[in-house]
Design an enzyme around this catalytic site. Structure first.
Site, PDB file in Angstrom:
ATOM      1  N   ILE A  54       0.886  -1.163   0.000  1.00 43.52           N
ATOM      2  CA  ILE A  54       0.000   0.000   0.000  1.00 43.52           C
ATOM      3  C   ILE A  54       0.925   1.215   0.000  1.00 43.52           C
ATOM      4  O   ILE A  54       1.399   1.648   1.052  1.00 43.52           O
ATOM      5  CB  ILE A  54      -0.929   0.015   1.231  1.00 43.52           C
ATOM      6  CG1 ILE A  54      -1.753  -1.274   1.304  1.00 43.52           C
ATOM      7  CG2 ILE A  54      -1.848   1.239   1.181  1.00 43.52           C
ATOM      8  CD1 ILE A  54      -2.511  -1.452   2.615  1.00 43.52           C
ATOM      9  N   PRO A  55       1.239   1.762  -1.179  1.00 43.03           N
ATOM     10  CA  PRO A  55       2.267   2.803  -1.293  1.00 43.03           C
ATOM     11  C   PRO A  55       1.787   4.182  -0.819  1.00 43.03           C
ATOM     12  O   PRO A  55       1.580   5.105  -1.613  1.00 43.03           O
ATOM     13  CB  PRO A  55       2.594   2.796  -2.787  1.00 43.03           C
ATOM     14  CG  PRO A  55       1.310   2.393  -3.441  1.00 43.03           C
ATOM     15  CD  PRO A  55       0.690   1.394  -2.477  1.00 43.03           C
ATOM     16  N   CYS A  56       1.644   4.315   0.480  1.00 45.93           N
ATOM     17  CA  CYS A  56       1.109   5.552   1.045  1.00 45.93           C
ATOM     18  C   CYS A  56       1.990   6.762   0.757  1.00 45.93           C
ATOM     19  O   CYS A  56       1.513   7.890   0.769  1.00 45.93           O
ATOM     20  CB  CYS A  56       0.851   5.396   2.535  1.00 45.93           C
ATOM     21  SG  CYS A  56       2.286   4.929   3.503  1.00 45.93           S
ATOM     22  N   TYR A  57       3.251   6.534   0.452  1.00 45.14           N
ATOM     23  CA  TYR A  57       4.139   7.658   0.135  1.00 45.14           C
ATOM     24  C   TYR A  57       3.729   8.359  -1.161  1.00 45.14           C
ATOM     25  O   TYR A  57       4.156   9.484  -1.431  1.00 45.14           O
ATOM     26  CB  TYR A  57       5.604   7.185   0.050  1.00 45.14           C
ATOM     27  CG  TYR A  57       5.904   6.255  -1.098  1.00 45.14           C
ATOM     28  CD1 TYR A  57       6.321   6.758  -2.324  1.00 45.14           C
ATOM     29  CD2 TYR A  57       5.754   4.877  -0.958  1.00 45.14           C
ATOM     30  CE1 TYR A  57       6.589   5.904  -3.383  1.00 45.14           C
ATOM     31  CE2 TYR A  57       6.029   4.025  -2.001  1.00 45.14           C
ATOM     32  CZ  TYR A  57       6.446   4.541  -3.212  1.00 45.14           C
ATOM     33  OH  TYR A  57       6.706   3.693  -4.266  1.00 45.14           O
ATOM     34  N   ARG A  58       2.875   7.746  -1.959  1.00 46.97           N
ATOM     35  CA  ARG A  58       2.409   8.344  -3.210  1.00 46.97           C
ATOM     36  C   ARG A  58       1.225   9.286  -3.001  1.00 46.97           C
ATOM     37  O   ARG A  58       0.639   9.765  -3.974  1.00 46.97           O
ATOM     38  CB  ARG A  58       2.030   7.257  -4.214  1.00 46.97           C
ATOM     39  CG  ARG A  58       3.220   6.457  -4.695  1.00 46.97           C
ATOM     40  CD  ARG A  58       2.842   5.416  -5.718  1.00 46.97           C
ATOM     41  NE  ARG A  58       4.022   4.640  -6.099  1.00 46.97           N
ATOM     42  CZ  ARG A  58       3.978   3.377  -6.508  1.00 46.97           C
ATOM     43  NH1 ARG A  58       2.819   2.756  -6.618  1.00 46.97           N
ATOM     44  NH2 ARG A  58       5.086   2.746  -6.812  1.00 46.97           N
TER      45      ARG A  58
END
Length: 106
Positions: A54-58
Site C-alpha cells: 500500500i504505497p502511502c508515500y504516493r
C-alpha cells in the site's frame, strides 16, 4: 473512525496509484467514496498495515507537498521514495500538473 471497511476502501485506492504518479488526500477520499474523507485518508495511511503493498508515500496534499508527519520515516523518507519512483520533489513538493494520477472519480 476505526480501521474497518472505510480504511479498506482507502487502501484499495492507494494500491492502484501507479509508479511515477501521486494522488492527493482529497482525490483518494473521493475515489474511496466520500470527498469529505481527506483527514480519514491521512489517519488510514498513518496506520498503514502493509506499506510494501500500500504505497502511502504516493499520497500528497492538495498543493503537492509531502507530509512532514509521514509515518514511515518523515517527509525526507517520503521524498526519497517518490524520487525512487521517478518523481522529483523540489523543496518537498511534487508538480501535480505533471505527476498527479489521472483517475476518473465516478
Amino acid at each position: 473512525m476505526g480501521s474497518g471497511p472505510v480504511f479498506e476502501k482507502i487502501y484499495e485506492v492507494v494500491r492502484q496509484i501507479p509508479r511515477g504518479k501521486v494522488a492527493t488526500y482529497g482525490q483518494v477520499a473521493a475515489l474511496a467514496g466520500n470527498r469529505r474523507w481527506s483527514r480519514t485518508v491521512g489517519w488510514a495511511l498513518h496506520v498503514n498495515p502493509d506499506p510494501e503493498n500500500i504505497p502511502c508515500y504516493r499520497v500528497v496534499d492538495r498543493t503537492g507537498h509531502v507530509s512532514e508527519a509521514f509515518a514511515f520515516g518523515g517527509g525526507n523518507r517520503q521524498i526519497l521514495l517518490l524520487e525512487a519512483d521517478g518523481i522529483p520533489c523540489r523543496d518537498g513538493t511534487v508538480d501535480l500538473s505533471v505527476y498527479q494520477w489521472k483517475k476518473e472519480i465516478l
